[in-house]
Design an enzyme around this catalytic site. Structure first.
Site, PDB file in Angstrom:
ATOM      1  N   LYS A 184       0.899  -1.164   0.000  1.00 24.96           N
ATOM      2  CA  LYS A 184       0.000   0.000   0.000  1.00 24.96           C
ATOM      3  C   LYS A 184       0.934   1.209   0.000  1.00 24.96           C
ATOM      4  O   LYS A 184       1.653   1.460   0.982  1.00 24.96           O
ATOM      5  CB  LYS A 184      -0.887  -0.051   1.250  1.00 24.96           C
ATOM      6  CG  LYS A 184      -1.414   1.278   1.755  1.00 24.96           C
ATOM      7  CD  LYS A 184      -2.396   1.936   0.837  1.00 24.96           C
ATOM      8  CE  LYS A 184      -2.912   3.235   1.434  1.00 24.96           C
ATOM      9  NZ  LYS A 184      -1.890   4.319   1.498  1.00 24.96           N
ATOM     10  N   SER A 242       2.422   6.013  12.195  1.00 23.52           N
ATOM     11  CA  SER A 242       1.958   6.564  13.477  1.00 23.52           C
ATOM     12  C   SER A 242       1.459   5.469  14.415  1.00 23.52           C
ATOM     13  O   SER A 242       1.078   4.378  13.983  1.00 23.52           O
ATOM     14  CB  SER A 242       0.814   7.549  13.219  1.00 23.52           C
ATOM     15  OG  SER A 242      -0.287   6.849  12.684  1.00 23.52           O
ATOM     16  N   ARG A 244      -1.304   5.710  16.032  1.00 28.48           N
ATOM     17  CA  ARG A 244      -2.732   5.575  15.778  1.00 28.48           C
ATOM     18  C   ARG A 244      -2.997   4.627  14.604  1.00 28.48           C
ATOM     19  O   ARG A 244      -3.819   3.725  14.681  1.00 28.48           O
ATOM     20  CB  ARG A 244      -3.331   6.963  15.485  1.00 28.48           C
ATOM     21  CG  ARG A 244      -4.834   6.991  15.632  1.00 28.48           C
ATOM     22  CD  ARG A 244      -5.378   8.363  15.392  1.00 28.48           C
ATOM     23  NE  ARG A 244      -4.896   8.863  14.108  1.00 28.48           N
ATOM     24  CZ  ARG A 244      -5.099  10.080  13.670  1.00 28.48           C
ATOM     25  NH1 ARG A 244      -5.745  10.938  14.404  1.00 28.48           N
ATOM     26  NH2 ARG A 244      -4.671  10.463  12.501  1.00 28.48           N
ATOM     27  N   GLY A 246      -0.914   2.353  13.293  1.00 34.78           N
ATOM     28  CA  GLY A 246      -0.448   0.993  13.604  1.00 34.78           C
ATOM     29  C   GLY A 246      -1.440   0.265  14.495  1.00 34.78           C
ATOM     30  O   GLY A 246      -1.781  -0.894  14.256  1.00 34.78           O
ATOM     31  N   GLU A 265       5.841  -0.728  13.264  1.00 34.40           N
ATOM     32  CA  GLU A 265       6.825   0.114  13.934  1.00 34.40           C
ATOM     33  C   GLU A 265       6.177   1.472  14.073  1.00 34.40           C
ATOM     34  O   GLU A 265       5.806   2.088  13.078  1.00 34.40           O
ATOM     35  CB  GLU A 265       8.087   0.183  13.087  1.00 34.40           C
ATOM     36  CG  GLU A 265       9.208   0.869  13.804  1.00 34.40           C
ATOM     37  CD  GLU A 265      10.251   1.344  12.843  1.00 34.40           C
ATOM     38  OE1 GLU A 265      10.655   0.585  11.962  1.00 34.40           O
ATOM     39  OE2 GLU A 265      10.647   2.513  12.983  1.00 34.40           O
ATOM     40  N   CYS A 302      12.653   7.559  13.172  1.00 35.60           N
ATOM     41  CA  CYS A 302      12.072   6.837  14.310  1.00 35.60           C
ATOM     42  C   CYS A 302      13.096   6.674  15.426  1.00 35.60           C
ATOM     43  O   CYS A 302      12.735   6.394  16.564  1.00 35.60           O
ATOM     44  CB  CYS A 302      11.560   5.494  13.851  1.00 35.60           C
ATOM     45  SG  CYS A 302      12.639   4.721  12.674  1.00 35.60           S
TER      46      CYS A 302
END
Ligand code: NAP
Length: 533
Positions: A184, A242, A244, A246, A265, A302
């Site tokens: 995606k 994010s 949210r 994930g 992650e 990250c």
């Protein structure tokens, strides 16, 4: 290569009926052509069906054939590098030199996995030979190895348009394991995604593999990702983004009739501990390194160090001053996209409003689409009382936290949630004075760095880029390095099988000459030949 704006569904092109969106230039918000067409539900279903069908063949491909595919993808990306980098720069505002490095890393990553599967020992073959004479019952012949799980969905990351996207680490490791992949594309770099996607599609075709080995679907919004995570033919998900997003995917995947794993992650603030001896000996040097690390890539890593703990003493004054003075050296940054820019501005605004936090320094951007760097400071008591202060600030900002004694430092370390990394700056004497710090931190993170900085994740065999929840969904795995392959496999055991029908990895003669555990002993010898022989 012309960018078509259409999804890649095996060897087919996506339709034109889905919703349309465009990439934008982060510097000024200008829309970039062409239009990209979101995949429809039917196209998601088709990609999953093709992947499922391809798995029957691809899942049984030899390491040699999978290696050839991965090497071809790398070579094709290299041959298109100029176009990829030019488009990626327009879509992400990342500097060309960074994108060149990321292209090289992506190709090296693909070749690393090629090497792993060509060598073959990663399959962890185990053989317990039969003993028909065993009493009271004969012992059967039992052999096991790691096998791929089936179609994997990969969500491309916004902050690594190449190394964590279409042909990035998740895709490379899943393909290496023998799983078809459906990517995606991230909505903010669709053109880059398509160019790389075409390189993968052509490679699959030229290697004579079934079309469903790879698809790339466009989508802006959550529909395409949701449909992919819910599709019953999909067997696992790889995600970088994010917390949210994930978590939403984890819940979707867990609620399926057949739940699947999401390797997500998400967010990490990467604590840094500067111990007293190190602060005394090289505080200013650490300040310079820290500034470089938290502003690198506009702080959109990250592994960015987002909280820094040190003792409240005279040595810390020079350190803090050096860091404060370093800020104006890079006064403004362009972030990856409008959403990330606005999240960063809002996290800075709420940190500034917090009465327990002091803004030590900030740079002011002159351009409308830019942001500045920020340096905050708080004390250990406030930090411990307010969990929001440990949240990720995705951008060029960090927060200093002063502690007053060793006990407070250890309390902070014990209070931390899961992160990708933790860093200790210390001397040998410091380590003697804080004997439990490493033991506490290794339970909190996937990688502990000593006298270094956490940004810059080496792609190698020993790397662990993963940490306990909530930094990732599953701290038992890594998304960088060759061990990433183990996320996409499961062990299968074969009992009493004739040699000729076993995979080469498990045959008596060990034709691949891989390392195997035979009757409890690691060896590359065929069965029946003693290890020394
Ligand atoms: P994101 O919003 O989580 O998006 C990542 C991908 O997941 C995109 O493809 C997105 O689709 C898709 N997605 C998100 N929520 C979904 C849902 N509920 N259902 C289905 N698909 C979903 O992350 P982002 O755009 O990369 O960045 C946003 C924030 O994430 C940043 O501000 C930062 O705080 C954090 N972030 C953290 C890291 C890290 O490694 N720690 C890395 C990148 C970002 P669309 O493309 O269609 O939006």
């Amino acid at each position: 290569m012309r960018i078509s704006g259409r999804s890649i569904i095996g060897f087919q092109e996506g339709g034109t009926t889905g919703e349309v969106f465009r990439a934008t230039r982060p510097w000024d918000g200008t829309q970039l052509l062409p239009d990209f067409v979101s995949a429809t539900f039917e196209e998601v279903t088709l990609a999953a069906r093709l992947a499922h069908e391809a798995f029957a063949t691809y899942g049984r491909c030899s390491g040699h054939d999978k290696g050839a595919l991965l090497r071809k993808i790398a070579a094709k990306i290299e041959s298109m590098a100029d176009q990829v980098i030019e488009r990626a720069e327009q879509e992400t505002a990342l500097p060309k030199v960074r994108l060149q490095g990321e292209t090289a890393r992506t190709c090296a990553q693909l070749r690393l996995f090629a090497q792993v599967v060509e060598e073959g020992s990663w399959t962890a073959a185990r053989i317990d030979t039969a003993d028909p004479e065993r009493k009271p019952i004969p012992k059967p012949d039992i052999r096991s190895m790691l096998r791929p799980i089936g179609p994997v969905v990969v969500f491309g990351a916004s902050n690594f348009p190449l190394a964590f996207s279409v042909a990035g680490g998740d895709t490379a490791s899943a393909l290496a394991a023998g799983n078809p992949v459906i990517v995606k594309a991230h909505h903010s770099h669709p053109g880059t995604s398509e160019i790389v996607g075409r390189a993968v599609q052509e490679s699959v075709r030229e290697c004579g593999l079934p079309e469903g080995v790879f698809s790339l679907l466009f989508g802006s919004g959550t529909q395409v990702g949701t449909a992919l995570a819910q599709n019953p033919l999909v067997k696992a998900v790889g995600f970088t983004g994010s917390r949210r997003g994930g978590r939403a995917l984890m819940y979707l995947a867990a609620a399926r009739p057949e739940p699947i794993q999401v390797f997500a992650e998400m967010s990490s603030t990467n604590p840094v501990f500067i111990l007293p001896g190190a602060m005394r000996e090289r505080g200013e040097q650490i300040a310079a390194g820290l500034h470089g690390s938290f502003t690198l890539g506009a702080g959109q890593f990250c592994t960015k160090p987002g909280m820094v703990f040190f003792g409240d003493n005279a040595d810390a004054v020079a350190f803090t001053e050096k860091l404060r003075q370093a800020l104006p050296s890079v006064p403004q940054f362009t972030m990856l996209n409008a959403g990330i820019t606005s999240s960063y501005r809002s996290v800075l605004a709420s940190r500034k409003k917090d009465p327990a936090v002091r803004l030590l320094a900030e740079t002011q951007p002159s351009a409308e689409f830019s942001v500045g760097a920020a340096l905050f400071e708080t004390d250990a008591t406030s930090f411990l009382a307010n969990p929001v202060l440990a949240d990720e600030m995705f951008g060029p900002a960090t927060q200093l936290v002063r502690y007053s004694n060793c006990a407070e430092l250890m309390e902070i370390a014990r209070s931390l949630e899961g992160h990708l990394t933790a860093t200790i700056h210390g001397t040998e004497q410091d380590l003697r004075e804080f004997p439990d710090l490493i033991a506490v931190l290794e339970n909190k993170v996937g990688r502990v760095v000593f006298n270094g900085f956490p940004t810059g994740v080496e792609v190698c065999h020993a790397m662990v880029h993963g940490g306990p929840v909530p930094s990732t969904s599953d701290g038992r795995s890594t998304s960088v390095g060759s061990q990433a392959i183990f996320r996409w496999v499961r062990p299968v055991c074969y009992q009493g099988f004739p040699d000729a029908v076993l995979s080469e990895e498990l045959r008596d003669t060990n034709p691949l000459a891989i390392w195997r555990m035979v009757d409890g002993e690691l060896t590359r010898q065929p069965i029946g030949v003693p290890s020394g022989g």
